[in-house]
Motif scaffolding. Structure first.
Motif, PDB file in Angstrom:
ATOM      1  N   LEU A  40     -42.163 -12.553 -21.771  1.00  0.00           N
ATOM      2  CA  LEU A  40     -41.406 -13.756 -21.448  1.00  0.00           C
ATOM      3  C   LEU A  40     -42.314 -14.951 -21.737  1.00  0.00           C
ATOM      4  N   HIS A  41     -41.786 -15.914 -22.486  1.00  0.00           N
ATOM      5  CA  HIS A  41     -42.611 -17.051 -22.885  1.00  0.00           C
ATOM      6  C   HIS A  41     -41.882 -18.344 -22.551  1.00  0.00           C
ATOM      7  N   ALA A  42     -42.407 -19.086 -21.558  1.00  0.00           N
ATOM      8  CA  ALA A  42     -41.807 -20.369 -21.192  1.00  0.00           C
ATOM      9  C   ALA A  42     -42.528 -21.475 -21.949  1.00  0.00           C
ATOM     10  N   LYS A  43     -41.734 -22.362 -22.589  1.00  0.00           N
ATOM     11  CA  LYS A  43     -42.337 -23.432 -23.393  1.00  0.00           C
ATOM     12  C   LYS A  43     -41.813 -24.790 -22.951  1.00  0.00           C
ATOM     13  N   GLY A  44     -42.714 -25.647 -22.550  1.00  0.00           N
ATOM     14  CA  GLY A  44     -42.362 -27.026 -22.204  1.00  0.00           C
ATOM     15  C   GLY A  44     -41.225 -27.132 -21.202  1.00  0.00           C
ATOM     16  N   VAL A  45     -41.296 -26.327 -20.140  1.00  0.00           N
ATOM     17  CA  VAL A  45     -40.197 -26.320 -19.172  1.00  0.00           C
ATOM     18  C   VAL A  45     -40.297 -27.500 -18.204  1.00  0.00           C
ATOM     19  N   HIS A  46     -39.202 -28.246 -18.127  1.00  0.00           N
ATOM     20  CA  HIS A  46     -39.054 -29.313 -17.142  1.00  0.00           C
ATOM     21  C   HIS A  46     -37.856 -28.962 -16.273  1.00  0.00           C
TER      22      HIS A  46
END
Lengths: 291, 325
Positions: A40-46
């Protein structure tokens, strides 16, 4: 796309992520049944609740068959982040988000994905045990199959396997017809783990799964986490520093200061985070000087 | 060891303050008042109905005519009672699916706001509550002038294609003023009660169970079926029973629409019918002293019927609570 662009999009609602869940297009073949653990890869999560930003620019890789612990003081956005990982965040009224989350390279927020399908592949265990009280232990374990209209001739095997993995089989093998609500708190939580494992998820998210339990039950669940980690990627939120050290391979330290949005201060191997933290704030937290 | 040595439980006593005593007295009085009023109504109806019962005996329950004057009065509540039940059943058949769907829409699907500034959900809720506040005479008039002409076509269709079923048979060729139209209006009147209570119950579904189901990949429809409905079963039955109470007791709207006819009638799309409440409303003051007594006797029958239904309902609600939780 930069994060700023993402933010404007969300705020103006032009590509509001919540719309995606109602997309009627057929779901892409996200994962093949039977395939285990995924990255699982979270990218630039706001993330926002209404106008208030609660999470800012979080990047995190949760590796296949590893246990990733999310630690940090209350209100720093750990749970919000966890709920973004399986699209549970969007069911809260007024909640919105930006960024992307990839499951083995596929964006779970792609408009062609069904949120329900995503959640089936990325399971969740909650802070408070929440078995279905009016269903038997057996039906609780099979609930996920029922919800997803999965037919199986091997229900008994599925039940035994899931309950064994959750460390509950020996205690409930003779009580499968009892109601889920009749079990003790610790047993209920392990039932919830069994329920989540029965649909063979690629990732299991755990939101402080032991915070409502006694030390004995906590120990059982930690054992379970270690045992299942070789076939499912685990992400666990915990307030308990010892627990993070006992069960996780990797740790991410979240922090939010003075009401600002939460962010990741430091990520690394669990032993490094606790023994050799790079950031003084991490050092203060893991040594119990605040939080 | 003798029993004298065993400790006996302490008799707990508590000195109450004046404030507490006063409050207790007032609430207890109000609580007992409901029983007293209910008993007084029953006793009043029974005493006033005695002349009618003396005149007809048990035949009051089996007679269908309504002849309360003359040397040989002959009257009975059977056709009115069956009519009340027919109207209520038609009303509920219409009201239940629409109300439950409406409550689900408000609770599960309706957006909070429309176009970002209209509080849609609150509007819907208020509209449903407003529907409950519209006086029944308005529903009656609306049903008579607006709804009725539009229902005739449907009734003709029903009697043409399903006439062989008996209940949709029409032997007179007149389709207005029927049970079906009266039942539809009563159904519309029950809808707001059932809708707003169901909505209330649905909204109490524990979010833990709801999220648990969603996290396993359940669609919204699944969550409704497997989490919301099992949780709300008791409340849903309770709301339907309250709706049934209103359906059985509705007088004015039914009286405006139905053409009072005393023969026993099960043809729901045919002109002519009867109901206890409409009968009382339409015959009040006619038929002399015995007529009034007969109407009160009919009222007593309705009173007992609703009491029985409510008792059964609370049994069902309690039983489902035990099973569910």
């Amino acid at each position: 796309m930069t994060n700023e662009e993402n933010m404007t999009e969300v705020l103006t609602g032009e590509t509001d992520r919540r719309v995606a869940s109602s997309a009627t297009a057929s779901p892409t073949s996200l994962r093949v049944d039977g395939v285990t653990a995924a990255e699982l890869h979270a990218k630039g999560v706001h993330a926002w609740f209404g106008e208030r930003m609660v999470l800012e620019n979080v990047d995190l890789v949760m590796e296949r068959t590893k246990v990733t612990a999310l630690i940090g003081p209350s209100g720093c956005g750990k749970s919000t982040f966890l709920r973004i990982l399986n699209r549970m965040h969007e069911i809260v009224p007024g909640a919105s988000l930006a960024g992307s989350v990839d499951l083995d390279g596929e964006d779970i927020y792609d408009p062609n994905q069904r949120a329900a399908t995503i959640r089936r592949h990325i399971g969740m265990v909650f802070q408070r045990p929440n078995p279905f009280p009016a269903m038997s232990v057996r039906d609780n374990v099979l609930a996920g199959l029922r919800f997803n209209r999965i037919k199986s001739k091997h229900k008994d095997e599925i039940i035994e396997e899931a309950l064994t993995k959750a460390g509950l089989w020996s205690e409930v093998r003779d009580r499968l017809k009892d109601m889920g609500g009749a079990l003790s708190g610790g047993q209920q939580q392990r039932l919830c783990i069994a329920r989540a494992l029965a649909v063979k998820p690629a990732v299991l998210l755990m939101d402080e799964p032991c915070s409502a339990l006694d030390p004995g039950s906590t120990l059982r669940i930690e054992q379970t986490v270690k045992e299942i980690a070789h076939e499912v990627t685990v992400v666990i939120v915990t307030h308990n520093m010892q627990q993070a050290q006992r069960v996780s391979d990797k740790t991410a330290f979240f922090l939010s200061q003075d009401g600002n949005p939460g962010y990741i201060v430091e990520t690394g191997k669990t032993e490094d985070i606790f023994a050799r933290p790079q950031d003084p704030r991490t050092a203060d937290y893991v040594q119990g000087r605040f939080g | 060891m003798t029993s004298e040595l065993a400790p006996s439980p302490l008799k707990l006593a508590n000195k109450r303050s004046n404030e507490d005593r006063l409050f207790r007295g007032v609430t207890r009085g109000a609580g007992l008042a409901t029983f007293v009023i209910l008993a007084l109504i029953g006793v009043f109806l029974f005493i006033e109905a005695l002349p009618a019962f003396r005149s007809q005996g048990w035949r009051f329950l089996t007679n269908t005519g309504w002849q309360t004057t003359g040397a040989h009065p002959q009257f009975g509540v059977l056709s009115a009672l069956s009519g009340s039940i027919i109207i209520a059943v038609i009303g509920l058949i219409i009201a239940i699916p629409v109300s439950i769907s409406c409550a689900l829409f408000i609770n599960e699907y309706a957006p909070d706001t429309l176009l970002r500034f209209i509080p849609f959900k609150n509007f819907l809720t208020a509209a449903v509550d407003l529907m409950a506040a519209v006086p029944s005479i308005i529903y009656g008039m609306w049903g008579f002038f607006i709804l009725q002409p539009h229902m005739v076509g449907l009734e003709k269709w029903l009697s043409t294609f399903f006439g062989s079923l008996g209940i949709f048979q029409n032997t007179s060729g007149a389709y207005t003023s029927s049970f079906f139209i009266a039942g539809t209006i009563v159904g519309i009147m029950c809808m707001p009660i059932i809708t707003s209570l169901c909505r209330e119950v649905f909204s109490l579904t524990p979010s833990g169970e709801r999220e648990g189901a969603m996290s396993l990949g359940a669609s919204r429809a699944r969550v409704i079926r497997d989490v919301v409905f099992p949780f709300s079963k008791g409340g849903m039955i309770g709301s339907i029973m309250l709706g049934l109470g209103r359906a059985l007791g509705e007088a004015i709207a039914v009286a405006i629409i139905i053409a009072l006819a005393f023969p026993l009638n099960f043809h729901v799309v045919q002109a002519g019918g009867n109901s206890i409440a409409a009968l009382i409303a339409l015959q009040w003051g006619a038929g002399g002293n015995l007529g009034t007594s007969a109407l009160l006797a009919a009222g007593l029958v309705l009173f007992i019927l609703t009491l029985i239904i409510n008792m059964i309902a609370s049994r069902i609600v309690n039983a489902s609570k035990m099973a569910g939780r």
